[in-house]
Design an enzyme around this catalytic site. Structure first.
Site, PDB file in Angstrom:
ATOM      1  N   CYS A 183      63.417  34.312  14.285  1.00  0.00           N
ATOM      2  CA  CYS A 183      64.653  34.547  13.526  1.00  0.00           C
ATOM      3  C   CYS A 183      64.634  35.966  12.963  1.00  0.00           C
ATOM      4  O   CYS A 183      65.503  36.770  13.264  1.00  0.00           O
ATOM      5  CB  CYS A 183      64.802  33.520  12.418  1.00  0.00           C
ATOM      6  SG  CYS A 183      64.991  31.831  13.011  1.00  0.00           S
TER       7      CYS A 183
ATOM      8  N   SER B  77      69.458  35.111  12.898  1.00  0.00           N
ATOM      9  CA  SER B  77      70.042  33.891  12.357  1.00  0.00           C
ATOM     10  C   SER B  77      69.363  33.559  11.045  1.00  0.00           C
ATOM     11  O   SER B  77      68.144  33.754  10.905  1.00  0.00           O
ATOM     12  CB  SER B  77      69.835  32.745  13.368  1.00  0.00           C
ATOM     13  OG  SER B  77      70.217  31.501  12.822  1.00  0.00           O
TER      14      SER B  77
END
Length: 276
Positions: A157, A178
């Site tokens: 991420c 994200s």
């Protein structure tokens, strides 16, 4: 009041008021009961934290700084991909029976590459550059390795950090593809703020600015009411941060070298559901 609180509240309000809902779409993430975990999101969120001005720990609820830093050191210092080397249990859902999360995060940090100054991994290259070519515009890490994605139990991420020196101040950009805003936002902000402090100290620099770039900043459907309550809470001044000044080798830092002083905060939120 903490400027980190202000940034967080403004970001959450923007997502709730102006975000795009995934309702009606097919989504990968699911809740524990198998229900699709939908989100509302904003694309391309950018938050800037001046580390000379304050340490950006939320006061809206506690951030467990030492636990967050233990995960950071697991990746950047221990370069591990095994949960048995990590104190918090945040990665347990993605580990196999041996504790491995695959060729992800710390594994990628430990891979050696041929740089102009010799063979070394990405962390050692950053440390070498900050000491020897601090004004280079090429000081960065990237763990989104396409050839290994199929062997990662979770694709990274927070995948890239770019370091940049202005005068005697070390700045960094954290790129994140994200983010689950409620569960992880301040956790990541605190982690990489401490990383900037550590890298600056061992390189003879001062901490400067952390710029956090989030491609998909989202709030899960079952988090919306929690977030609405959270952002209405009282805000307190930011805590003070102290790093043991005697440590001059990045690989010598431990969580015991961190001190958080005068940390006023609201009660913790318990039982936050996590989509996987």
């Amino acid at each position: 009041m903490s400027k980190a609180d202000v940034l967080f509240v403004n970001m959450c309000r923007d997502i709730i008021d102006n975000g795009y809902s995934s309702e009606g779409q097919i989504v990968r993430a699911k809740w524990e009961d198998g229900t699709p975990a939908h989100t509302i999101k904003r694309f391309g969120v950018i938050n800037r934290y001046d580390l000379q001005e304050e340490f950006p720990a939320l006061t809206l609820r506690p951030t467990f700084v030492k636990s967050a830093v233990d995960e950071l050191l697991w990746i950047w210092q221990r370069k591990s991909n095994n949960i048995h080397d990590l104190k918090p249990h945040i990665w347990d859902e993605w580990a196999d029976e041996d504790g491995s999360i695959g060729k992800a995060y710390g594994y990628q940090m430990g891979v050696k590459y041929k740089f102009a100054q010799g063979e070394m991994d990405q962390v050692d290259n950053v440390l070498w550059c900050l000491k020897n070519t601090p004004y280079s515009r090429r000081i960065m890490t990237n763990i989104f390795n396409f050839q290994d994605l199929h062997e990662m139990n979770l694709e990274p991420c927070a995948y890239s950090v770019t370091f940049n020196v202005t005068g005697n101040k070390l700045n960094a950009i954290l790129n994140q593809r994200s983010q689950d805003v409620l569960a992880a936002n301040n956790w990541n902000v605190v982690q990489y703020s401490v990383l900037v402090h550590m890298m600056a100290q061992v390189s003879g620099l001062e901490p400067g600015e952390l710029v956090h770039v989030i491609a998909d900043a989202h709030i899960y459907d079952r988090h919306i009411e929690i977030v609405k309550e959270l952002i209405e809470r009282p805000q307190f001044p930011a805590p003070k941060f102290r790093l043991n000044p005697d440590v001059k080798d990045f690989y010598k830092f431990t969580t015991d070298d961190i001190e958080i002083i005068d940390y006023q905060k609201n009660p913790q939120i318990t039982g936050i559901p996590i989509a996987i």
